[in-house]
Design a protein around this motif. Structure first.
Motif, mmCIF file in Angstrom:
data_model
loop_
_atom_site.group_PDB
_atom_site.id
_atom_site.type_symbol
_atom_site.label_atom_id
_atom_site.label_comp_id
_atom_site.label_asym_id
_atom_site.label_seq_id
_atom_site.Cartn_x
_atom_site.Cartn_y
_atom_site.Cartn_z
ATOM 1 N N ASP A 1 -9.051 -8.187 -2.749
ATOM 2 C CA ASP A 1 -9.398 -9.441 -3.420
ATOM 3 C C ASP A 1 -10.884 -9.476 -3.765
ATOM 4 N N HIS A 2 -11.712 -9.056 -2.816
ATOM 5 C CA HIS A 2 -13.161 -9.053 -3.037
ATOM 6 C C HIS A 2 -13.537 -8.123 -4.188
ATOM 7 N N ALA A 3 -12.834 -6.991 -4.282
ATOM 8 C CA ALA A 3 -13.114 -6.025 -5.346
ATOM 9 C C ALA A 3 -12.482 -6.424 -6.674
ATOM 10 N N GLY A 4 -11.596 -7.418 -6.641
ATOM 11 C CA GLY A 4 -10.930 -7.862 -7.861
ATOM 12 C C GLY A 4 -9.882 -6.899 -8.379
ATOM 13 N N VAL A 5 -9.226 -6.168 -7.456
ATOM 14 C CA VAL A 5 -8.280 -5.136 -7.889
ATOM 15 C C VAL A 5 -6.883 -5.293 -7.282
ATOM 16 N N SER A 6 -6.609 -6.401 -6.638
ATOM 17 C CA SER A 6 -5.322 -6.574 -5.945
ATOM 18 C C SER A 6 -4.124 -6.352 -6.856
ATOM 19 N N SER A 7 -4.214 -6.823 -8.082
ATOM 20 C CA SER A 7 -3.058 -6.801 -8.984
ATOM 21 C C SER A 7 -2.721 -5.409 -9.504
ATOM 22 N N TYR A 8 -3.579 -4.429 -9.251
ATOM 23 C CA TYR A 8 -3.364 -3.095 -9.816
ATOM 24 C C TYR A 8 -2.537 -2.181 -8.908
ATOM 25 N N PHE A 9 -2.206 -2.647 -7.713
ATOM 26 C CA PHE A 9 -1.498 -1.790 -6.765
ATOM 27 C C PHE A 9 -0.036 -2.197 -6.634
ATOM 28 N N GLU A 10 0.848 -1.212 -6.766
ATOM 29 C CA GLU A 10 2.283 -1.454 -6.640
ATOM 30 C C GLU A 10 2.724 -1.539 -5.184
ATOM 31 N N ALA A 11 2.004 -0.862 -4.301
ATOM 32 C CA ALA A 11 2.429 -0.793 -2.902
ATOM 33 C C ALA A 11 1.215 -0.753 -1.992
ATOM 34 N N ILE A 12 1.355 -1.366 -0.821
ATOM 35 C CA ILE A 12 0.307 -1.337 0.200
ATOM 36 C C ILE A 12 0.958 -1.008 1.538
ATOM 37 N N VAL A 13 0.438 0.010 2.198
ATOM 38 C CA VAL A 13 0.896 0.386 3.536
ATOM 39 C C VAL A 13 -0.282 0.211 4.485
ATOM 40 N N SER A 14 -0.092 -0.624 5.494
ATOM 41 C CA SER A 14 -1.160 -0.927 6.453
ATOM 42 C C SER A 14 -0.783 -0.413 7.836
ATOM 43 N N ALA A 15 -1.663 -0.664 8.801
ATOM 44 C CA ALA A 15 -1.414 -0.211 10.172
ATOM 45 C C ALA A 15 -0.130 -0.793 10.739
ATOM 46 N N GLU A 16 0.211 -2.014 10.319
ATOM 47 C CA GLU A 16 1.420 -2.655 10.838
ATOM 48 C C GLU A 16 2.711 -2.001 10.332
ATOM 49 N N ASP A 17 2.601 -1.184 9.280
ATOM 50 C CA ASP A 17 3.790 -0.640 8.619
ATOM 51 C C ASP A 17 4.200 0.743 9.107
ATOM 52 N N VAL A 18 3.396 1.350 9.979
ATOM 53 C CA VAL A 18 3.688 2.712 10.426
ATOM 54 C C VAL A 18 3.627 2.789 11.949
ATOM 55 N N THR A 19 4.224 3.829 12.481
ATOM 56 C CA THR A 19 4.178 4.058 13.929
ATOM 57 C C THR A 19 3.206 5.169 14.293
ATOM 58 N N ARG A 20 2.809 5.963 13.297
ATOM 59 C CA ARG A 20 1.897 7.084 13.546
ATOM 60 C C ARG A 20 0.757 7.034 12.535
ATOM 61 N N GLY A 21 -0.466 7.010 13.036
ATOM 62 C CA GLY A 21 -1.628 6.973 12.160
ATOM 63 C C GLY A 21 -2.034 8.361 11.692
ATOM 64 N N LYS A 22 -2.985 8.398 10.771
ATOM 65 C CA LYS A 22 -3.520 9.665 10.285
ATOM 66 C C LYS A 22 -4.154 10.426 11.456
ATOM 67 N N PRO A 23 -4.009 11.754 11.518
ATOM 68 C CA PRO A 23 -3.627 12.680 10.449
ATOM 69 C C PRO A 23 -2.132 12.845 10.202
#
Length: 226
Positions: A123-145
């Motif tokens: 939102d701060h960058a003004g680019v929210s509308s350009y992304f079709e999908a967002i995956v956050s920490a809450e959406d996965v069970t294993r983080g990077k790598p």
């Protein structure tokens, strides 16, 4: 052929790594634990909050209960939000790069940050509308790598279209060692930006740039011709 781009968020879209470090250090100091800046950038930068706390406690030989972990994560989330609202800085050229890329390709975010933090940055960058999908920490069970977040982001992109995009047709944009490794494990190409590490540390990436303001899609697409 390049058919999709997946962005990391912290350290790629906005300069938030120092904010994560300071709030992580603050929460650990309250527990009598010291985390140095050098150790954070060497070992913890790409980890989500859960992974950071678990590794810190493990390396200090301390027990970490699920209740204490939840408390630490809650305290950090509560402390970082007002700081981000005051001090958030978007990297130069990033909004323009995202807007240009979105005209030709589907875009996604796959980050170890919490969803609320990602939304605040976009939102701060003004680019929210350009992304079709967002995956956050809450959406996965294993983080990077582990590549789970990138593969899930691509799955969400593919769920919106008839023709499936393969991992090899996808570019990941990352700033961390673990992020570059996750991209490679996902079977995706990787553009590394030297916002957090120098070029020598990011040598596993397919392309390396000092800024998204200094690279074009045409330059990136050359990598996908081989």
């Amino acid at each position: 052929m390049l058919k999709a781009i997946i962005f990391d968020c912290d350290g790629i879209i906005a300069d938030t790594e120092p904010l994560h470090l300071s709030t992580l250090q603050q929460s650990l100091r309250q527990e009598g634990i010291v985390l140095t800046t050098e150790d954070y950038y060497a070992q913890y930068l790409a980890l989500d909050d859960r992974g950071c706390y678990k590794l810190v406690y493990q390396r200090n030989g301390l027990e970490l209960t699920e209740a204490k972990l939840s408390e630490l994560m809650r305290r950090k989330a509560e402390s970082i939000e007002p700081i981000m609202r005051r001090e958030l800085t978007v990297f130069p050229g990033v909004p323009d790069f995202i807007r240009t890329a979105s005209k030709r390709l589907p875009l996604a975010v796959a980050s170890g940050a919490l969803r609320g933090e990602i939304d605040l940055i976009l939102d701060h960058a003004g680019v929210s509308s350009y992304f079709e999908a967002i995956v956050s920490a809450e959406d996965v069970t294993r983080g990077k790598p582990d590549p789970e977040s990138f593969l899930k982001a691509l799955s969400l992109i593919n769920g919106r279209r008839d023709n499936t995009i393969d991992p090899a047709e996808c570019l990941v944009i990352e700033d961390s060692l673990h992020g570059v490794q996750a991209a490679r494990m996902a079977g995706m190409r990787c553009l590394a930006v030297t916002n957090s590490y120098d070029r020598s540390r990011l040598s596993q990436a397919d392309i390396i740039t000092s800024s998204l303001a200094d690279i074009t899609l045409s330059q990136i697409e050359i990598v996908f011709e081989y």
